[in-house]
Write a protein that holds these residues in place. Structure first.
Motif, PDB file in Angstrom:
ATOM      1  N   GLN A 150      -3.305 -10.603 -17.727  1.00  0.00           N
ATOM      2  CA  GLN A 150      -2.591 -12.130 -17.472  1.00  0.00           C
ATOM      3  C   GLN A 150      -1.026 -12.151 -18.181  1.00  0.00           C
ATOM      4  OE1 GLN A 150      -5.732 -14.576 -19.041  1.00  0.00           O
ATOM      5  NE2 GLN A 150      -6.858 -14.372 -17.402  1.00  0.00           N
ATOM      6  N   ALA A 151      -0.976 -11.628 -19.395  1.00  0.00           N
ATOM      7  CA  ALA A 151       0.478 -11.749 -20.159  1.00  0.00           C
ATOM      8  C   ALA A 151       1.272 -10.904 -19.260  1.00  0.00           C
ATOM      9  CB  ALA A 151       0.186 -11.058 -21.338  1.00  0.00           C
ATOM     10  N   GLY A 152       0.718  -9.494 -18.992  1.00  0.00           N
ATOM     11  CA  GLY A 152       1.478  -8.625 -18.150  1.00  0.00           C
ATOM     12  C   GLY A 152       2.224  -8.900 -17.065  1.00  0.00           C
ATOM     13  N   LEU A 153       1.164  -9.686 -16.093  1.00  0.00           N
ATOM     14  CA  LEU A 153       1.434 -10.164 -14.714  1.00  0.00           C
ATOM     15  C   LEU A 153       2.338 -11.231 -14.903  1.00  0.00           C
ATOM     16  CD1 LEU A 153      -2.071 -10.115 -13.120  1.00  0.00           C
ATOM     17  CD2 LEU A 153      -0.171  -8.469 -12.481  1.00  0.00           C
ATOM     18  N   TYR A 154       2.248 -12.209 -15.691  1.00  0.00           N
ATOM     19  CA  TYR A 154       3.344 -13.056 -15.836  1.00  0.00           C
ATOM     20  C   TYR A 154       4.630 -12.605 -16.384  1.00  0.00           C
ATOM     21  CZ  TYR A 154       5.714 -17.426 -17.089  1.00  0.00           C
ATOM     22  OH  TYR A 154       6.510 -18.536 -17.305  1.00  0.00           O
ATOM     23  N   SER A 155       4.547 -11.667 -17.264  1.00  0.00           N
ATOM     24  CA  SER A 155       6.050 -11.399 -17.646  1.00  0.00           C
ATOM     25  C   SER A 155       6.739 -10.405 -16.669  1.00  0.00           C
ATOM     26  CB  SER A 155       5.801 -10.050 -19.008  1.00  0.00           C
ATOM     27  OG  SER A 155       6.766  -9.459 -19.274  1.00  0.00           O
TER      28      SER A 155
ATOM     29  N   SER B 160       0.893  -1.273   0.064  1.00  0.00           N
ATOM     30  CA  SER B 160      -0.095  -0.047  -0.042  1.00  0.00           C
ATOM     31  C   SER B 160       0.927   1.077   0.137  1.00  0.00           C
ATOM     32  CB  SER B 160      -1.008   0.043   1.225  1.00  0.00           C
ATOM     33  OG  SER B 160      -0.170   0.063   2.282  1.00  0.00           O
ATOM     34  N   GLY B 161       0.330   2.468   0.342  1.00  0.00           N
ATOM     35  CA  GLY B 161       0.990   3.550   0.305  1.00  0.00           C
ATOM     36  C   GLY B 161       1.151   4.251  -0.996  1.00  0.00           C
ATOM     37  N   SER B 162       1.784   5.199  -1.358  1.00  0.00           N
ATOM     38  CA  SER B 162       1.887   6.059  -2.668  1.00  0.00           C
ATOM     39  C   SER B 162       2.432   5.035  -3.564  1.00  0.00           C
ATOM     40  CB  SER B 162       2.532   7.333  -2.668  1.00  0.00           C
ATOM     41  OG  SER B 162       3.966   7.253  -2.344  1.00  0.00           O
ATOM     42  N   LEU B 163       3.207   4.198  -3.302  1.00  0.00           N
ATOM     43  CA  LEU B 163       3.683   3.239  -4.593  1.00  0.00           C
ATOM     44  C   LEU B 163       2.685   2.384  -4.756  1.00  0.00           C
ATOM     45  CD1 LEU B 163       6.146   2.367  -6.232  1.00  0.00           C
ATOM     46  CD2 LEU B 163       7.046   0.890  -4.192  1.00  0.00           C
ATOM     47  N   GLY B 164       1.834   1.722  -3.805  1.00  0.00           N
ATOM     48  CA  GLY B 164       0.932   0.738  -4.142  1.00  0.00           C
ATOM     49  C   GLY B 164      -0.106   1.334  -5.006  1.00  0.00           C
ATOM     50  N   ALA B 165      -0.454   2.598  -4.729  1.00  0.00           N
ATOM     51  CA  ALA B 165      -1.514   3.186  -5.585  1.00  0.00           C
ATOM     52  C   ALA B 165      -1.206   3.453  -6.830  1.00  0.00           C
ATOM     53  CB  ALA B 165      -1.938   4.512  -4.790  1.00  0.00           C
ATOM     54  N   ALA B 166       0.141   3.935  -7.174  1.00  0.00           N
ATOM     55  CA  ALA B 166       0.642   4.108  -8.275  1.00  0.00           C
ATOM     56  C   ALA B 166       0.890   3.088  -9.043  1.00  0.00           C
ATOM     57  CB  ALA B 166       2.228   4.809  -8.253  1.00  0.00           C
ATOM     58  N   LEU B 167       1.180   1.828  -8.526  1.00  0.00           N
ATOM     59  CA  LEU B 167       1.157   0.692  -9.308  1.00  0.00           C
ATOM     60  C   LEU B 167      -0.195   0.167  -9.685  1.00  0.00           C
ATOM     61  CD1 LEU B 167       2.912  -1.627 -10.258  1.00  0.00           C
ATOM     62  CD2 LEU B 167       2.754  -2.743  -8.132  1.00  0.00           C
ATOM     63  N   LEU B 168      -1.322   0.358  -9.004  1.00  0.00           N
ATOM     64  CA  LEU B 168      -2.349  -0.108  -9.150  1.00  0.00           C
ATOM     65  C   LEU B 168      -2.803   0.856 -10.415  1.00  0.00           C
ATOM     66  CD1 LEU B 168      -5.424  -1.449  -9.112  1.00  0.00           C
ATOM     67  CD2 LEU B 168      -5.902   0.151  -7.206  1.00  0.00           C
ATOM     68  N   ASN B 169      -2.748   2.147 -10.250  1.00  0.00           N
ATOM     69  CA  ASN B 169      -3.138   3.152 -11.393  1.00  0.00           C
ATOM     70  C   ASN B 169      -2.487   2.703 -12.762  1.00  0.00           C
ATOM     71  OD1 ASN B 169      -4.537   5.682 -12.069  1.00  0.00           O
ATOM     72  ND2 ASN B 169      -2.475   6.276 -12.550  1.00  0.00           N
ATOM     73  N   GLU B 170      -1.388   2.272 -12.880  1.00  0.00           N
ATOM     74  CA  GLU B 170      -0.441   1.813 -13.932  1.00  0.00           C
ATOM     75  C   GLU B 170      -1.293   0.808 -14.788  1.00  0.00           C
ATOM     76  OE1 GLU B 170       1.878   3.557 -15.912  1.00  0.00           O
ATOM     77  OE2 GLU B 170       1.475   5.262 -14.503  1.00  0.00           O
ATOM     78  N   MET B 171      -1.476  -0.145 -13.771  1.00  0.00           N
ATOM     79  CA  MET B 171      -2.181  -1.358 -14.395  1.00  0.00           C
ATOM     80  C   MET B 171      -3.352  -1.148 -14.960  1.00  0.00           C
ATOM     81  SD  MET B 171      -1.096  -4.138 -11.369  1.00  0.00           S
ATOM     82  CE  MET B 171       0.361  -4.837 -11.320  1.00  0.00           C
ATOM     83  N   LEU B 172      -4.351  -0.113 -14.193  1.00  0.00           N
ATOM     84  CA  LEU B 172      -5.507   0.039 -14.725  1.00  0.00           C
ATOM     85  C   LEU B 172      -5.304   0.759 -16.125  1.00  0.00           C
ATOM     86  CD1 LEU B 172      -7.313   1.378 -11.318  1.00  0.00           C
ATOM     87  CD2 LEU B 172      -7.999  -0.582 -12.964  1.00  0.00           C
ATOM     88  N   GLN B 173      -4.525   1.814 -16.155  1.00  0.00           N
ATOM     89  CA  GLN B 173      -4.174   2.679 -17.271  1.00  0.00           C
ATOM     90  C   GLN B 173      -3.731   1.862 -18.753  1.00  0.00           C
ATOM     91  OE1 GLN B 173      -4.607   5.934 -17.832  1.00  0.00           O
ATOM     92  NE2 GLN B 173      -5.373   6.225 -15.779  1.00  0.00           N
ATOM     93  N   ALA B 174      -2.817   0.804 -18.065  1.00  0.00           N
ATOM     94  CA  ALA B 174      -2.490  -0.154 -19.192  1.00  0.00           C
ATOM     95  C   ALA B 174      -3.400  -1.071 -19.570  1.00  0.00           C
ATOM     96  CB  ALA B 174      -1.239  -0.718 -18.682  1.00  0.00           C
ATOM     97  N   ASP B 175      -4.690  -1.146 -19.101  1.00  0.00           N
ATOM     98  CA  ASP B 175      -5.729  -2.062 -19.237  1.00  0.00           C
ATOM     99  C   ASP B 175      -5.249  -3.326 -18.923  1.00  0.00           C
ATOM    100  OD1 ASP B 175      -8.482  -2.555 -19.932  1.00  0.00           O
ATOM    101  OD2 ASP B 175      -7.772  -3.571 -22.141  1.00  0.00           O
ATOM    102  N   TRP B 176      -4.421  -3.699 -18.087  1.00  0.00           N
ATOM    103  CA  TRP B 176      -4.196  -5.063 -17.330  1.00  0.00           C
ATOM    104  C   TRP B 176      -5.421  -5.386 -16.458  1.00  0.00           C
ATOM    105  CZ3 TRP B 176       1.348  -5.639 -15.419  1.00  0.00           C
ATOM    106  CH2 TRP B 176       2.417  -5.678 -16.339  1.00  0.00           C
ATOM    107  N   LEU B 177      -5.835  -4.217 -15.704  1.00  0.00           N
ATOM    108  CA  LEU B 177      -7.068  -4.619 -14.897  1.00  0.00           C
ATOM    109  C   LEU B 177      -8.195  -3.652 -15.282  1.00  0.00           C
ATOM    110  CD1 LEU B 177      -4.840  -4.292 -11.592  1.00  0.00           C
ATOM    111  CD2 LEU B 177      -5.330  -6.416 -12.907  1.00  0.00           C
ATOM    112  N   ARG B 178      -9.650  -4.089 -14.671  1.00  0.00           N
ATOM    113  CA  ARG B 178     -10.493  -3.167 -14.989  1.00  0.00           C
ATOM    114  C   ARG B 178     -11.240  -3.382 -13.731  1.00  0.00           C
ATOM    115  NH1 ARG B 178     -12.336  -5.202 -21.218  1.00  0.00           N
ATOM    116  NH2 ARG B 178     -10.451  -4.479 -22.207  1.00  0.00           N
ATOM    117  N   ARG B 179     -11.897  -2.223 -13.457  1.00  0.00           N
ATOM    118  CA  ARG B 179     -12.950  -2.099 -12.246  1.00  0.00           C
ATOM    119  C   ARG B 179     -14.287  -2.715 -12.687  1.00  0.00           C
ATOM    120  NH1 ARG B 179     -10.976   1.189  -8.275  1.00  0.00           N
ATOM    121  NH2 ARG B 179      -9.276   2.746  -8.847  1.00  0.00           N
TER     122      ARG B 179
END
Length: 224
Positions: free
Chosen positions: A214-219, A181-200
């Motif tokens: 799935q491909a990004g998380l494995y890579s 968590s913290g600002s690093l955890g928030a930034a990581l989630l935001n980048e994954m959402l922006q990259a369309d790795w994740l969707r709410r």
């Protein structure tokens, strides 16, 4: 101190207010009407509960046009609410439906960072790959980690200059392990959402992992 602690616990322990606080863990701001619907109560009643939470500095309210939006007043409130969920017994958890387990427990938001099984796995991989280290109850970035997050598109120096904690362990209520968590955890989630790795998912804290994700998380993390 005893009386102050008692006041806080009585505020959080009320059934209506506990639903409000749990709802706000998805990181979004809500109107009083929306929170009344979530808590299945009247507009007059929710107004009374929200006023108490604002006076206690657990929530803050902002006006935009005709609407007033409520959210947590600070990050520590979200961490405290999430931590309280760790008191739910394992017996009570296994009674939940398969949908609850597959969605909320597998991958979800914890306020503004990634949680659930995926959030814990990401954190464990970051530690195993010596990208972050746990020191004095906070995560620190290694030299390798600094490059890793920069390559991910995250400006770590900018995050370190923020007033909130940079990287801290947050105890995951469903996994009973730590996630980032913290600002690093928030930034990581935001980048994954922006990259369309994740969707709410609409009206839920659950997160959907896309095929690209799935491909990004494995890579990046060797998570399959």
């Amino acid at each position: 101190m005893d009386s102050q602690f008692g006041n806080i616990t009585s505020l959080i322990g009320d059934p209506i207010r506990s639903i409000v606080l749990w709802t706000l863990l998805d990181g979004r701001a809500y109107t009083a009407t929306e929170l009344a619907i979530c808590a299945d109560t009247s507009a007059q009643n929710i107004s009374m509960h929200l006023s108490k939470l604002v006076r206690a500095d657990l929530l803050t309210v902002e006006s935009q046009g005709r609407h007033r939006y409520y959210r947590f007043s600070r990050q520590e409130v979200a961490y405290a609410i999430e931590a309280l969920a760790n008191l739910i017994s394992h017996k009570d958890q296994v009674k939940e439906t398969a949908i609850d387990i597959s969605d909320i427990k597998y991958c979800r938001t914890c306020y503004d960072h990634l949680a659930g099984r995926v959030g814990v796995l990401v954190t464990e991989k970051l530690i195993a790959q010596k990208i972050i280290e746990l020191q004095n109850k906070v995560y620190t970035l290694t030299t390798k980690g600094d490059k890793f997050f920069r390559d991910f598109g995250i400006d770590v120096n900018e995050l370190k200059n923020k007033r909130r904690l940079f990287a801290r362990p947050c105890l995951d209520w469903s996994e009973r392990k730590y996630h980032l968590s913290g600002s690093l955890g928030a930034a990581l989630l935001n980048e994954m959402l922006q990259a369309d790795w994740l969707r709410r998912k609409k009206n839920s804290r659950a997160i959907v992992i896309t095929s690209k994700g799935q491909a990004g998380l494995y890579s990046k993390f060797k998570i399959s």
